[in-house]
Structure formats: C-alpha cells, structure tokens
Design an enzyme around this catalytic site. Structure first.
Site, PDB file in Angstrom:
ATOM      1  N   ASP A   8       0.773  -1.153   0.058  1.00  0.00           N
ATOM      2  CA  ASP A   8      -0.040   0.083   0.063  1.00  0.00           C
ATOM      3  C   ASP A   8       0.809   1.232  -0.133  1.00  0.00           C
ATOM      4  O   ASP A   8       2.183   1.097  -0.207  1.00  0.00           O
ATOM      5  CB  ASP A   8      -0.844  -0.101   1.087  1.00  0.00           C
ATOM      6  CG  ASP A   8      -0.351   0.142   2.391  1.00  0.00           C
ATOM      7  OD1 ASP A   8       0.868   0.177   2.652  1.00  0.00           O
ATOM      8  OD2 ASP A   8      -1.074   0.227   3.724  1.00  0.00           O
ATOM      9  N   HIS A   9       0.342   2.327   0.175  1.00  0.00           N
ATOM     10  CA  HIS A   9       1.079   3.635   0.106  1.00  0.00           C
ATOM     11  C   HIS A   9       2.182   3.645   1.179  1.00  0.00           C
ATOM     12  O   HIS A   9       3.064   4.157   1.215  1.00  0.00           O
ATOM     13  CB  HIS A   9       0.274   4.910   0.210  1.00  0.00           C
ATOM     14  CG  HIS A   9      -0.783   4.818   1.467  1.00  0.00           C
ATOM     15  ND1 HIS A   9      -1.752   3.828   1.727  1.00  0.00           N
ATOM     16  CD2 HIS A   9      -0.406   5.454   2.870  1.00  0.00           C
ATOM     17  CE1 HIS A   9      -2.300   4.146   2.903  1.00  0.00           C
ATOM     18  NE2 HIS A   9      -1.697   4.884   3.650  1.00  0.00           N
ATOM     19  N   CYS A  65       3.247  -3.083   3.828  1.00  0.00           N
ATOM     20  CA  CYS A  65       2.350  -1.993   4.319  1.00  0.00           C
ATOM     21  C   CYS A  65       3.258  -1.342   5.461  1.00  0.00           C
ATOM     22  O   CYS A  65       4.495  -1.294   5.564  1.00  0.00           O
ATOM     23  CB  CYS A  65       0.956  -2.467   4.689  1.00  0.00           C
ATOM     24  SG  CYS A  65       0.866  -3.692   6.151  1.00  0.00           S
ATOM     25  N   GLY A  66       2.071  -0.484   6.253  1.00  0.00           N
ATOM     26  CA  GLY A  66       3.053   0.298   7.514  1.00  0.00           C
ATOM     27  C   GLY A  66       3.621  -0.822   8.277  1.00  0.00           C
ATOM     28  O   GLY A  66       4.900  -0.472   8.785  1.00  0.00           O
ATOM     29  N   THR A  67       2.632  -1.748   8.788  1.00  0.00           N
ATOM     30  CA  THR A  67       3.189  -2.701   9.814  1.00  0.00           C
ATOM     31  C   THR A  67       3.370  -4.051   9.409  1.00  0.00           C
ATOM     32  O   THR A  67       4.009  -4.877  10.109  1.00  0.00           O
ATOM     33  CB  THR A  67       2.210  -2.604  10.954  1.00  0.00           C
ATOM     34  OG1 THR A  67       0.953  -3.141  10.386  1.00  0.00           O
ATOM     35  CG2 THR A  67       1.855  -1.215  11.734  1.00  0.00           C
ATOM     36  N   HIS A  98       9.258 -24.872   8.682  1.00  0.00           N
ATOM     37  CA  HIS A  98       8.250 -25.650   9.527  1.00  0.00           C
ATOM     38  C   HIS A  98       6.790 -25.305   9.113  1.00  0.00           C
ATOM     39  O   HIS A  98       5.829 -26.221   9.369  1.00  0.00           O
ATOM     40  CB  HIS A  98       8.449 -25.320  10.956  1.00  0.00           C
ATOM     41  CG  HIS A  98       9.466 -25.741  11.506  1.00  0.00           C
ATOM     42  ND1 HIS A  98       9.751 -25.680  12.841  1.00  0.00           N
ATOM     43  CD2 HIS A  98      10.794 -26.346  11.065  1.00  0.00           C
ATOM     44  CE1 HIS A  98      10.847 -26.429  13.159  1.00  0.00           C
ATOM     45  NE2 HIS A  98      11.635 -26.854  12.004  1.00  0.00           N
ATOM     46  N   HIS A 133       6.277 -31.821   9.997  1.00  0.00           N
ATOM     47  CA  HIS A 133       5.800 -30.454   9.665  1.00  0.00           C
ATOM     48  C   HIS A 133       4.705 -30.589   8.479  1.00  0.00           C
ATOM     49  O   HIS A 133       3.646 -29.805   8.601  1.00  0.00           O
ATOM     50  CB  HIS A 133       6.720 -29.672   9.366  1.00  0.00           C
ATOM     51  CG  HIS A 133       8.216 -29.508  10.245  1.00  0.00           C
ATOM     52  ND1 HIS A 133       7.872 -28.889  11.407  1.00  0.00           N
ATOM     53  CD2 HIS A 133       9.345 -29.607  10.288  1.00  0.00           C
ATOM     54  CE1 HIS A 133       8.832 -28.968  12.110  1.00  0.00           C
ATOM     55  NE2 HIS A 133       9.877 -29.542  11.402  1.00  0.00           N
TER      56      HIS A 133
HETATM   57  C1  RB5 Z   1      -1.857   2.527   6.534  1.00  0.00           C
HETATM   58  O1  RB5 Z   1      -1.895   3.843   7.258  1.00  0.00           O
HETATM   59  C2  RB5 Z   1      -1.736   1.481   7.503  1.00  0.00           C
HETATM   60  O2  RB5 Z   1      -2.717   1.369   8.407  1.00  0.00           O
HETATM   61  C3  RB5 Z   1      -1.307   0.287   6.747  1.00  0.00           C
HETATM   62  O3  RB5 Z   1      -0.399   0.544   5.968  1.00  0.00           O
HETATM   63  C4  RB5 Z   1      -0.952  -1.029   7.699  1.00  0.00           C
HETATM   64  O4  RB5 Z   1      -0.003  -0.931   8.422  1.00  0.00           O
HETATM   65  C5  RB5 Z   1      -2.092  -1.843   8.062  1.00  0.00           C
HETATM   66  O5  RB5 Z   1      -1.893  -2.869   8.786  1.00  0.00           O
END
Ligand code: RB5
Length: 152
Positions: A8-9, A65-67, A98, A133
């Site tokens: 994503d962005h 993504c961000g996280t 595994h 496994h």
């Molecule tokens: C975007 O702001 C953020 O929420 C997304 O990239 C991600 O981290 C979601 O899990």
C-alpha cells in the site's frame, strides 16, 4: 521463481527499494501495485497477491504495508494461503522450514531496508522441510476445509 509483490502507500518506498535487488537475484517479479504514495487500501493489494499464489500464478508472495499486519490478515482470508509477518531472519527461515508459509509480509514503519532485504531473500530461498511438519500443515488446511464446509 515467480514472486507476486504488492504494497500500500505506507509500504511503497520499501517495495521500491526491494524490487531491483530481487530482480538482480533472479526472481521473476510481478508488482501488483500500488505505484505511488497516494493513500490506498491494503486489502486490495493483499488479495491480488494471495489469489495469485493460491492459483499457482506465483510461487510466493511478498506484501508490504506500514506494519505488515493488515496485509497478513487480508492475505490469510484467501483459501489455501499461509501468510506471516516477519521482521527477523530466524522467523522468515522457520516460516518456510516448518510452516510452509507462501506469503510474507513486512512493515516499512517497523524495519530498515537492509534487514528487510535479507529477510525477503531468506524467505524466498528456504525450502519447506516436510516430514512431521507436513502433518501439522495438513491440520491447518483441514481447519480451513471445515470452516468452508460449515458455510455451505
Ligand atoms: C496505513 O496507514 C496502515 O494502516 C497500513 O499500511 C498497515 O500498517 C495496516 O496494517
């Protein structure tokens, strides 16, 4: 090896850094987007990569993504997908050896590009061990099958 990659962005810049490195390593990449830092919704990209892996179009998927978390949750909604969020090389290796994970996710807001590159390489080059496994992976698949039956 065919690899579907998406972000994503919030994962766009890290994905952009990883693409040339992975190409240089010889992976056949399909970048499903996003292609800018304009705000988008991560499930739209997770589903494209996850469906591509589930259908056999890609051997593996990489989602950023961000996280890494929303991407993993979304990808795991696609039947047959085992997606993991990994921010260290040990977990990336074990997820392959595994768990036979086929999709990995990371967070650009969590990790630096150097370690991220190492993690992706480990994930894409480590084989599943099978043996005991396989039985456990089969049990995960069975849970999914029972869930599908319950909705019919
Ligand atoms: C975007 O702001 C953020 O929420 C997304 O990239 C991600 O981290 C979601 O899990």
């Amino acid at each position: 090896m065919k690899v579907g990659i998406g972000s994503d962005h919030a994962g766009y810049r890290l994905k952009k850094l990883l693409l040339p490195m992975l190409e240089k390593e010889g992976f056949e990449l399909t970048d499903v987007g996003t292609y800018s830092e304009d705000s988008v919704d991560y499930p739209d990209f997770a589903v494209q990569v996850a469906k591509g892996v589930a259908s056999g179009e890609y051997d593996r998927g990489v989602l950023i993504c961000g996280t890494g978390l929303g991407m993993a949750i979304s990808a795991n909604k696609v039947s047959g997908i085992r997606a993991v969020t990994v921010h260290d090389t040990f977990s990336a290796e074990m997820a392959r050896r595994h768990n036979n994970a086929t999709v990995m996710t990371m967070g650009e807001r969590v990790i630096g590009p150097g370690l991220a590159a190492e993690i992706v390489k480990v994930f894409l080059t480590t084989e599943f061990e099978g043996g005991r496994h396989q039985r456990r992976v089969d049990k995960m698949t069975e849970i999914e099958r029972q869930n599908l039956d319950a909705t019919c």
